[in-house]
Each structure stands twice: as C-alpha cells, then as structure tokens.
Design a protein around this motif. Structure first.
Motif: not given
Length: 267
Positions: A82, A84, A94-95, A184, A195-196, A198, A259, A261
């Motif tokens: 995750r 950034t 995630r990004n 996560i 939560t997520e 993947y 992903v 979400t």
C-alpha cells in the motif's frame, strides 16, 4: 548497483492483419517504455544498556535482533502492498493498480451482510479485470487480511457445506494461491471497519533490492533520540541498527493488479 535500475516494459503490442495475394504486408510496431526503480532506505535502530546485555539470559541482543528483523519485514510488507511512493517510500500495489482495476465490493446490504453470491461475483470480477487486459496470470494470487481469510473459510452454501474452506486449507482460492497479512488495514472506509483484497500476476511485480537486510552492532555508538545526539560511550549503551535498500514496481504499469475495496467479509 548504483542505486537505480531501469527495466523495459511493452506499452502496446504489435498487430496482425489478413492480406490478399501479392498485397503488401502492413507495417506494425510494438511500443515500449521504461520502468525506473530507485533504492529507498528502510532503517530501524535500538540502543540497549550494556548492563542489560551483560546480565540478561537469554541474550537480550539476540532478542532485539530478531525483533528488528520481524519489524523490518512487516514494514516492507505494507510498503510493497500500500505504499504511496511519497517521502522516500516505495510505491506499492494499491497505488500501482490502474483505476479500472480498483472497485468496491458489491454492497446490496449493510456492513457484514454480503451474500455468498455477491462475494463470489466480486472475487471473479477481480480475476476477470486482469483477463480482459490479457494479463497472462502465470503466477497469479491473492493477498488479504486474516479476517477476510477467516470469513471466506467460514462461508457455507444453502446446504450447510463450506464453499471455500477445503481449497483454502490447501493454500488456494479459486485455483490461485493466497497469502494473508495483518499489514493491510481493517479500519478503512466510512464505517471504519473495511479492508481490501488484492489479486495480481506476481510474475511482473518486481522487488529491486540494492542492499539486503544488514544488522550492525555499534558498542558505544552515538544516536539521535529525536531531539539530541546521545553518546553510547557516556551512557554505556550499544546501538543495534537494521538497514535495507530496495524499491518496488509493476512492469505492466498496474494492469496486472486488481483491488477489491470496502471489504467487510468476516465481520
């Protein structure tokens, strides 16, 4: 070795055409780009009293060393999932994921009310998004939280039979390997309990490692406590430091990652 690496990726494929007799074959040209990764430094530092080192059994320095290794591993985990990419951190899955591959779970009811049909549709939607982009899925798999894993393993059909449990006990979900991690978050979204999940083809995800984890011991070493420089000689302390340098990237620029979400399965 110089702190960065550049790797090629194919941004557009060649084309094929049918032609008639004696017709010219149209020219076609795939296009390529470059994925550049640069080393990000991950560190952790613990000062220990030399009296504690000498008087402890088992050796406190080994306990601290093992804790540092675990702490570094967990921090890498969340960075690669995750991160950034800001403030000298890696950009995580995630990004990297393209916007079209990020979608909220089916929410016909309130929190924790997802049906078996909704959950199954969401899982297959994550797979289908990659298939629609011709991602090969040669080494595909899932990442989720322990809560989500537990929720999926407890799901039963209308006859009371476990739907996913037997396969998940063998390490797979819908034919693909899965792993769970506490890194996560489970406090995402408006309700603060989401939560997520993947799904990705890991064959094109890259961990570029410049320096594998190093553990260094400095008896009497100086360190910054956040405000002042503390002398380990004056305070009779030993400093243990862990250091690693790495980066993370997606060679298909996020097309190989989906992903889900707003997941609250397992509540």
């Amino acid at each position: 070795n110089r702190g960065s690496i550049t790797m090629p990726f194919q941004s557009a494929a060649a084309t094929a055409n049918y032609v008639g007799e004696l017709q010219n074959i149209p020219q076609t040209q795939p296009s390529f780009g470059q994925l550049t990764l640069s080393a990000k430094k991950l560190v952790s530092l613990v000062p220990i009293s030399n009296d504690l080192i000498k008087d402890s059994s088992p050796n406190i320095d080994m306990i601290v060393r093992n804790d540092l290794v675990q702490t570094m591993a967990l921090r890498e985990d969340i960075a690669f999932i995750r991160g950034t990419g800001a403030s000298n951190t890696p950009k995580g899955m995630r990004n990297w994921a393209i916007a079209a591959n990020v979608f909220a779970r089916t929410a016909a009811g309130g929190p924790g009310t997802a049906t078996l049909n909704e959950i199954t549709n969401d899982l297959y939607a994550a797979i289908t998004r990659l298939e629609n982009l011709n991602v090969p899925l040669s080494n595909a798999g899932w990442i989720m939280t322990p809560r989500t894993k537990s929720g999926l393993m407890r799901l039963r059909d209308g006859n009371g039979n476990f739907v996913y449990r037997d396969e998940m006990l063998r390490g797979n979900l819908l034919g693909f390997a899965y792993r769970s991690t506490t890194q996560i978050p489970t406090n995402l979204g408006g309700p603060g309990n989401q939560t997520e999940v993947y799904f990705a083809d890991f064959s094109s995800l890259v961990i570029a490692e410049n320096t594998s984890m190093e553990i260094s011991v400095y008896e009497g070493g100086a360190f910054n406590d956040g405000t002042n420089i503390i002398s380990g000689i004056s305070t009779d302390q030993t400093v243990i430091r862990a250091l690693a340098r790495h980066d993370f990237g997606a060679r298909q620029r996020g097309q190989e990652i989906s992903v889900i979400t707003a997941v609250d399965w397992g509540l």
